[in-house]
Motif scaffolding. Structure first.
Motif, mmCIF file in Angstrom:
data_model
loop_
_atom_site.group_PDB
_atom_site.id
_atom_site.type_symbol
_atom_site.label_atom_id
_atom_site.label_comp_id
_atom_site.label_asym_id
_atom_site.label_seq_id
_atom_site.Cartn_x
_atom_site.Cartn_y
_atom_site.Cartn_z
ATOM 1 N N LEU A 177 -6.483 3.375 -7.200
ATOM 2 C CA LEU A 177 -5.948 2.676 -6.128
ATOM 3 C C LEU A 177 -5.668 1.390 -6.495
ATOM 4 N N ASP A 178 -6.134 0.759 -7.558
ATOM 5 C CA ASP A 178 -5.617 -0.513 -8.091
ATOM 6 C C ASP A 178 -4.194 -0.527 -8.495
ATOM 7 N N LEU A 180 -1.868 1.944 -7.857
ATOM 8 C CA LEU A 180 -1.183 2.142 -6.657
ATOM 9 C C LEU A 180 -0.709 0.784 -5.816
ATOM 10 N N ASP A 181 -1.906 -0.051 -5.783
ATOM 11 C CA ASP A 181 -1.451 -1.225 -5.022
ATOM 12 C C ASP A 181 -0.628 -2.298 -5.715
ATOM 13 N N ARG A 182 -0.911 -2.094 -6.987
ATOM 14 C CA ARG A 182 -0.078 -3.142 -7.927
ATOM 15 C C ARG A 182 1.457 -2.714 -7.884
ATOM 16 N N GLN A 184 2.746 -0.724 -5.379
ATOM 17 C CA GLN A 184 3.161 -0.397 -4.027
ATOM 18 C C GLN A 184 3.722 1.092 -3.848
ATOM 19 N N ARG A 205 -10.534 2.436 1.935
ATOM 20 C CA ARG A 205 -9.354 1.744 1.166
ATOM 21 C C ARG A 205 -8.040 2.705 1.268
ATOM 22 N N ALA A 209 -4.621 1.300 2.795
ATOM 23 C CA ALA A 209 -3.239 1.341 2.287
ATOM 24 C C ALA A 209 -2.209 1.956 2.646
ATOM 25 N N HIS A 211 -2.242 5.469 2.345
ATOM 26 C CA HIS A 211 -2.139 6.794 1.598
ATOM 27 C C HIS A 211 -2.523 8.028 2.353
#
Length: 347
Positions: A177-178, A180-182, A184, A205, A209, A211
């Protein structure tokens, strides 16, 4: 030899250990859902105590429990599978009892199959899986034509879907997830009910986000070994576990473990209202080939519309998390963008 049976239930896992006569040598143990590291540590302790007594430990699951084999084998444990024809009938919800699994293996070791990390839970049954999938081609195509089965999106659009199976599984789900967040990047997570039951933070989470959260059964079973009622219960309980956390109706997109299916299973899924999610890119990250190999395999296989199968659960997924930035950057450099499976262009 000592034998440890591992059963799954609606709440977690039960463990029972017997000697080669089928007599208990350790008190039974309950491990709550989501506490797989504690379960692994307990089994390693059992192995060490067995070796101190001059014996090896064989750990036994049945074909309705596909959540543990990769992680346990990576930890150095010897894992075996007992098949339905060697076991009594299962309870209404759950696997065969842990003590029964252990005693079955102790009384006739030839009835259980030693698992290998390269072929996973279905070691010795891969030909059966492939034959059943081939037999299901017409039924799969009928579902696809009806918009109820998706293995890839439109080949006319350079849009692909990243998907992750078998979680939530801390800390690897969080690491993914980190990433994917980075970048976007949206993704679809096919969650196992027993893990969703325990890891609410990861589910929350994912939802926050944006997902997609989808269904991957309660215990990761080989579907042809289930009855129609068992399959329906696996899906419904997983939907409920997810819905209780994210505050919405449970997921309707369903990925069968191993891609397992028969024409009969597909008819049950169609009647139940599920849309079946398959894939067309598989780097076999669950076999731990290395992060570079995972990245290279995905980049070589991906085409417009591809659905890419990776794993955040089922064991140590540090290689997948390490590979993911290279996957995303490599696909972006090739002109691809990303979508959830339910938002993948289909025409």
């Amino acid at each position: 030899m000592r034998y440890c049976g591992i059963a799954w239930t609606e709440l977690g896992y039960e463990l029972a250990v017997v000697d080669d006569r089928g007599l208990p040598v350790e008190p039974p143990v309950h491990v709550a859902a989501g506490r797989v590291p504690q379960l692994t540590a307990h089994l390693l302790g059992l192995r060490d105590r067995s070796r101190a007594a001059g014996q090896e430990l064989a750990t036994v699951v049945d074909s309705t429990n596909g959540m543990l084999d990769g992680g346990l084998m990576s930890a150095g444990l010897h894992l075996y599978r007992a098949d339905p024809w060697s076991l009594p009938e299962r309870p209404a919800f759950g696997s065969v009892a842990a003590l029964t699994l252990a005693v079955t293996a102790a009384r006739d070791p030839a009835t259980v199959v030693r698992l290998q990390i390269e072929s996973g839970t279905l070691t010795g049954r891969v030909d059966q899986l492939e034959a059943a999938i081939a037999e299901s081609e017409d039924a799969t195509e009928a579902l696809r034509q009806a918009g109820r089965c998706l293995a890839h999106g439109s080949r006319e659009h350079r849009v692909v879907a990243l998907t992750f199976d078998d979680g939530p599984n801390p800390p690897y789900t969080g690491r993914i997830l980190d990433v994917l967040d980075r970048y976007q990047v949206p993704a679809t997570f096919f969650c196992v009910g027993l893990h969703a039951l325990a890891h609410h933070e990861e589910l929350s989470r994912m939802a926050a986000a944006g997902h997609q959260i989808a269904n991957h059964t309660w215990s990761h079973p080989y579907l042809p070994d289930l009855s129609r009622t068992e399959l329906a219960d696996q899906l419904a309980r997983t939907d409920d576990a997810v819905a209780q956390v994210v505050g919405a109706e449970g997921p309707r997109l369903f990925r069968p473990p191993y891609g397992s299916r028969t024409p009969e299973v597909l008819s049950w899924l169609a009647d139940g209202g599920s849309t079946v999610a398959l894939w067309d890119v598989e780097p076999f990250d669950w076999a731990l080939p290395g992060a570079d190999a995972i990245t290279r395999s995905i980049l070589e296989q991906t085409r417009p519309g591809s659905v890419i199968l990776m794993h955040d659960g089922g064991g140590d997924r540090s290689q997948t998390a390490e590979a993911l930035p290279g996957v995303i950057e490599g696909l972006l450099a090739r002109g691809y963008s990303f979508a959830r499976m339910d938002q993948l262009p289909t025409d």
